[in-house]
Scaffold this active site. Structure first.
Site, PDB file in Angstrom:
ATOM      1  N   HIS A 246      23.378  26.912  20.520  1.00 20.07           N
ATOM      2  CA  HIS A 246      22.409  26.416  19.545  1.00 20.07           C
ATOM      3  C   HIS A 246      22.823  26.696  18.094  1.00 20.07           C
ATOM      4  CE1 HIS A 246      17.860  25.365  19.277  1.00 20.07           C
ATOM      5  NE2 HIS A 246      18.496  24.905  18.237  1.00 20.07           N
TER       6      HIS A 246
ATOM      7  N   TYR B  63      12.685  26.244  22.089  1.00 17.90           N
ATOM      8  CA  TYR B  63      11.519  25.396  21.834  1.00 17.90           C
ATOM      9  C   TYR B  63      10.338  25.764  22.736  1.00 17.90           C
ATOM     10  CZ  TYR B  63      15.005  22.225  19.636  1.00 17.90           C
ATOM     11  OH  TYR B  63      16.014  21.680  18.893  1.00 17.90           O
TER      12      TYR B  63
ATOM     13  N   LYS C  67      19.813  23.927  25.212  1.00 21.45           N
ATOM     14  CA  LYS C  67      20.670  24.767  24.374  1.00 21.45           C
ATOM     15  C   LYS C  67      20.481  26.259  24.659  1.00 21.45           C
ATOM     16  CE  LYS C  67      19.758  21.359  20.725  1.00 21.45           C
ATOM     17  NZ  LYS C  67      18.411  20.938  21.109  1.00 21.45           N
TER      18      LYS C  67
ATOM     19  N   ASP D  26      16.333  15.539  24.148  1.00 22.43           N
ATOM     20  CA  ASP D  26      17.001  16.728  23.617  1.00 22.43           C
ATOM     21  C   ASP D  26      15.993  17.858  23.451  1.00 22.43           C
ATOM     22  OD1 ASP D  26      19.599  17.682  21.902  1.00 22.43           O
ATOM     23  OD2 ASP D  26      17.749  18.391  20.963  1.00 22.43           O
TER      24      ASP D  26
END
Length: 277
Positions: free
Chosen positions: A110, A52, A77, A47
């Site tokens: 998200h 990120y 996401k 994931d």
């Protein structure tokens, strides 16, 4: 008990491994090594998210692993500032390219980012991405009941999952009950309380850990699995990854599950979904 990771069937018929590995706050320069370690331990469900900044590292690890694509489950996401229609299409293309994949197994919005009021428009874009086959399943993250109910009223596809902060101190019962009533699976991020709540020190957790010869972390991860949650314990340390994965050979009793469930205290660690825009 079996050592095979259990799977859940989503509302679109696809299956998802119930135990996955998350890369939130994993440094981009370290991601390939860390995901490679996770894959070597046995994780097949990874994931990540655009925000990120480590999709490239995830993709590099997947490509180098030699593991057949059909054995992997990959989630990413859509970040808040890319919500919309064309912007969501473009963001998805960028994520897919960084991951080096032809498709993702799951693509999520998200956060609802309600002040921007674009999550309905964005969801309709995700429906088109889903129709193209490049996201096999689509879902949401950090949605509360008002966001979910509006989404279901104004669009055609029910999300397969809602990924939310969930741990014994913050179980979000209203959200989980609504989701399960509508066939939406619950994914738990921050499943161990992110260190803010001393869950490992709780007597009921410690007693269960001693009874089963497991660590407190293993007991809480096992609780998630038995509650029906999809769970992402995170660690940069290979031995800890292996410990978190070693939860498939024991089962908590009903009374142990109930005692851990009784630790609820509305203990949100992260920001409130209405405030992340």
């Amino acid at each position: 008990m079996t050592n095979t990771v259990p799977t859940l069937t989503l509302n679109d018929g696809h299956t998802i491994p119930q135990l996955g590995f998350g890369v939130f706050k994993v440094e981009p320069t370290e991601t390939t090594r860390i995901v490679t370690d996770a894959l070597s331990v046995g994780y097949r469900h990874i994931d990540t998210a655009a925000i990120y900044g480590n999709e490239q590292g995830v993709g590099d690890a997947l490509a180098a692993s030699g593991i057949d694509r059909s054995e992997l489950f990959v989630t990413t996401k859509l970040w808040n500032d890319r919500q919309g229609t064309q912007s969501a299409f473009d963001a998805f293309d960028e994520s897919l390219e960084k991951l080096g994949l032809d498709y993702v197994d799951l693509y999520l919005i998200h956060w609802p980012a309600p002040a921007n009021d674009r999550y309905i428009e964005s969801w309709k874009a995700l429906e088109q991405i889903h129709d193209s086959g490049r996201a096999r399943s689509i879902g949401v993250s950090n949605f509360l009941v008002p966001h979910l109910s509006r989404l279901l009223a104004e669009t055609d596809v029910v999300p397969v999952v809602n990924q939310i902060e969930l741990h014994p101190a913050h179980q979000q019962p209203e959200v989980t009950e609504y989701a399960r009533r509508h066939g939406i699976a619950i994914e738990a991020w921050g499943p161990l309380g992110q260190g803010k709540y001393p869950l490992f020190d709780e007597t009921v957790v410690a007693v269960a850990a001693e009874a089963h010869g497991k660590s407190p972390a293993q007991v809480i991860i096992r609780w998630h699995l038995q509650m029906g949650n999809i769970v992402f314990p995170k660690s940069n340390n290979r031995s800890r990854m292996a410990e978190n994965f070693d939860v498939l050979d024991f089962e908590l009793s009903k009374s142990e599950v109930a005692a851990i469930s009784a630790l609820e205290r509305v203990g949100r660690v992260s920001a409130h979904p209405n405030e992340v825009n």
